[in-house]
Design a protein around this motif. Structure first.
Motif, short mmCIF file in Angstrom:
data_model
loop_
_atom_site.label_atom_id
_atom_site.label_comp_id
_atom_site.label_asym_id
_atom_site.label_seq_id
_atom_site.Cartn_x
_atom_site.Cartn_y
_atom_site.Cartn_z
N ASN A 35 0.82 -1.21 0.00
CA ASN A 35 0.00 0.00 0.00
C ASN A 35 0.86 1.26 0.00
OD1 ASN A 35 -2.31 -1.54 0.00
ND2 ASN A 35 -2.64 -1.38 2.21
N GLU A 36 1.92 1.23 0.77
CA GLU A 36 2.84 2.38 0.80
C GLU A 36 3.43 2.62 -0.58
OE1 GLU A 36 5.59 1.25 3.84
OE2 GLU A 36 4.39 2.11 5.48
N TYR A 39 0.74 4.31 -2.82
CA TYR A 39 0.61 5.74 -2.52
C TYR A 39 1.80 6.53 -3.05
CZ TYR A 39 -3.53 5.26 0.42
OH TYR A 39 -4.82 5.04 0.86
N ALA A 42 1.24 7.02 -6.75
CA ALA A 42 0.25 8.07 -6.99
C ALA A 42 0.85 9.46 -6.77
CB ALA A 42 -0.95 7.86 -6.05
N GLU A 43 1.60 9.60 -5.70
CA GLU A 43 2.22 10.91 -5.39
C GLU A 43 3.19 11.34 -6.49
OE1 GLU A 43 5.07 12.94 -1.93
OE2 GLU A 43 4.39 10.87 -1.72
N ASN A 87 -5.41 8.67 -8.55
CA ASN A 87 -6.41 8.38 -7.52
C ASN A 87 -6.84 6.91 -7.55
OD1 ASN A 87 -6.48 10.97 -6.49
ND2 ASN A 87 -8.16 11.63 -7.80
N LYS A 90 -4.72 4.96 -5.31
CA LYS A 90 -5.07 5.14 -3.90
C LYS A 90 -6.28 4.28 -3.55
CE LYS A 90 -3.46 9.95 -4.14
NZ LYS A 90 -3.87 11.38 -4.04
N GLU A 91 -7.22 4.18 -4.49
CA GLU A 91 -8.40 3.35 -4.26
C GLU A 91 -8.02 1.88 -4.17
OE1 GLU A 91 -11.49 4.43 -3.53
OE2 GLU A 91 -10.47 6.39 -3.53
N ALA A 93 -5.17 0.76 -3.14
CA ALA A 93 -4.49 0.60 -1.86
C ALA A 93 -5.48 0.39 -0.72
CB ALA A 93 -3.61 1.83 -1.57
N LYS A 94 -6.67 0.96 -0.83
CA LYS A 94 -7.68 0.84 0.23
C LYS A 94 -8.40 -0.50 0.20
CE LYS A 94 -8.62 5.82 0.10
NZ LYS A 94 -9.64 6.85 -0.26
N LYS A 144 -0.51 -4.80 -6.05
CA LYS A 144 -1.33 -5.05 -4.85
C LYS A 144 -1.63 -6.53 -4.70
CE LYS A 144 -4.03 -4.20 -1.33
NZ LYS A 144 -4.72 -3.01 -0.83
N THR A 175 10.77 2.20 -1.86
CA THR A 175 9.78 1.34 -1.20
C THR A 175 10.31 -0.08 -1.11
OG1 THR A 175 8.63 0.53 -3.19
CG2 THR A 175 8.01 2.72 -2.38
#
Length: 422
Positions: A35-36, A39, A42-43, A87, A90-91, A93-94, A144, A175
């Protein structure tokens, strides 16, 4: 197939070996660490929008000399589109990590414990055409779900994809996910794609995403197992008992929201009784949205300016503001037409008659079926999967939008206490 250049094959194999090694390392990366990494991807994409758009413009300028507007739309990026696919990471990752999930478990009479556990596929080879967003969506889902990925985009998006992958590699360098888990084939030589077909030793599955010719080429020539994504010749059947407002709204959304995508409507089938009552309203919305009509003889009689459809029109995935229209007298005729020309992607019916809807949903064989709703919902994000890697029209392993779980397989784990088989 033509003989593959040895140097190209060697380069592809080197990348496949790196991906295979990275896939082994990914087995020890935790959900938090994955997940890290998402993100971070995405960043970095958001921070490098200007660079990505600059490279994308090179592809667009070259494509404008060769391709139509629908193709250019699939290729084009803007700030909002880059933010959207950032985005989407990020979704993803959730979402719950499927890896390690116990699908089922039981204990035998002799006390031996059996568990069926979800595990990554390993290395995914992704072959796709003009959509740079696939580079991001496929990477996010692969990582993921614990898979390494080899990306082979089309030559028309080469600058865009190189830019996106370079940004992602930079993000992964800080990472726990090894950057070798994301391999990109820069060669635009078609032999590079053909080389992927034969890398069964290092690649666990190929996923082609694009036009029918590309998908068929992969299916017919690969020795690596293929998860086949399907061409979207999608149909909407407006039944005689359809609500007019619902029918027209669904028609316009399915056809015009994004005409160049696989879940867009290509053929409208309309009951003759509904058409007789609502021809004026139908003509108005078709004209308002500048939709070019290819119809059967009955449709041509009702719709001014419509051209007579031929066999090609019934089979066609227009990916533009063109539509084929067939007029029928009953549900069976509509279903027969869909079964003959459909690609088992997405099919819809508009009717207020529940029995008619039930019959349609039972008779039609497709990955996604709709009653009083637009085919545009055949999408991983729209259905709550997060980003999708493609729409499968197969019947084995995965069907419909392929999210995280579709990128896993299983293994059986047995726990005993000195058990031996008598």
């Amino acid at each position: 197939m033509a003989t593959i250049d040895i140097s190209i094959a060697q380069t592809i194999e080197e990348k496949a070996i790196k991906a295979n090694q990275a896939a082994k390392s990914l087995r020890l990366v935790t959900e938090l660490e994955k997940n890290e990494a998402l993100y971070a991807l995405a960043e970095h994409l958001e921070k490098n929008i200007d660079f990505i758009l600059k490279e994308n413009r090179k592809d667009i300028e070259a494509a404008q000399k060769k391709y139509d507007a629908a193709y250019i739309d699939r290729l084009s990026l803007n700030e909002n589109r880059v933010i959207d696919f950032a985005n989407s990471l990020k979704e993803v990752a959730k979402l719950d990590d499927p890896v390690g999930e116990t699908i089922s478990n039981w204990t035998l009479e002799n006390g031996l414990k059996v568990e069926k556990i979800r595990v990554p596929l390993g290395v995914i080879g992704m072959i796709y055409e003009a959509r740079p967003n696939v580079t991001v969506d496929a990477t996010g889902l692969a990582l993921k779900s614990g898979n390494a990925i080899i990306l082979k985009g089309g030559s028309s998006a080469i600058h865009s994809n190189k830019a996106i992958v370079s940004v992602m590699h930079s993000a992964l360098s800080n990472t726990r996910v090894p950057k070798d888990a994301v391999q990109f084939i820069e060669s635009t030589d078609r032999n590079a794609t053909k080389a992927l077909f034969k890398m069964k030793q290092h690649i666990d599955v190929l996923i082609p995403r694009g036009g029918g010719a590309l998908i068929q080429q992969v299916v017919e020539n690969a020795t690596v197992p293929v998860l086949e994504t399907g061409v979207g010749n999608c149909h909407l059947y407006i039944d005689r008992e359809a609500d007019t407002e619902k029918a027209l709204n669904i028609l316009i959304n399915a056809k015009t929201d994004r005409p160049a995508v696989c879940n867009a409507l290509e053929t409208l089938i309309v009951h003759e009784k509904w058409l007789e009552k609502n021809a004026t309203e139908l003509i108005e919305v078709l004209n308002k949205h500048q939709i070019q009509v290819h119809g059967d003889e009955k449709a041509v009689r009702f719709i001014p300016g419509a051209s007579l459809a031929d066999e090609t029109d019934w089979k066609n995935e227009y990916l533009s503001l063109e539509i084929a229209i067939k007029v029928v007298g009953h549900l069976d005729e509509a279903c027969d037409h869909i079964e003959t020309y459909g690609t088992k992607h997405s099919e819809a019916i508009v009717t207020e008659n529940q029995e008619t809807a039930k019959a349609f949903l039972s008779m039609i064989d497709a990955a996604a079926l709709y009653h009083n709703a637009s085919t545009r919902f055949t999408d991983g994000g729209a259905l709550g999967f997060g980003a999708e890697i493609g729409i499968s029209t197969q019947k084995l392993h995965a069907r419909g939008p392929m999210g995280l779980k579709e990128l896993t397989t299983c293994k059986y784990v047995m726990t005993g206490n000195g058990h031996i088989r008598a």
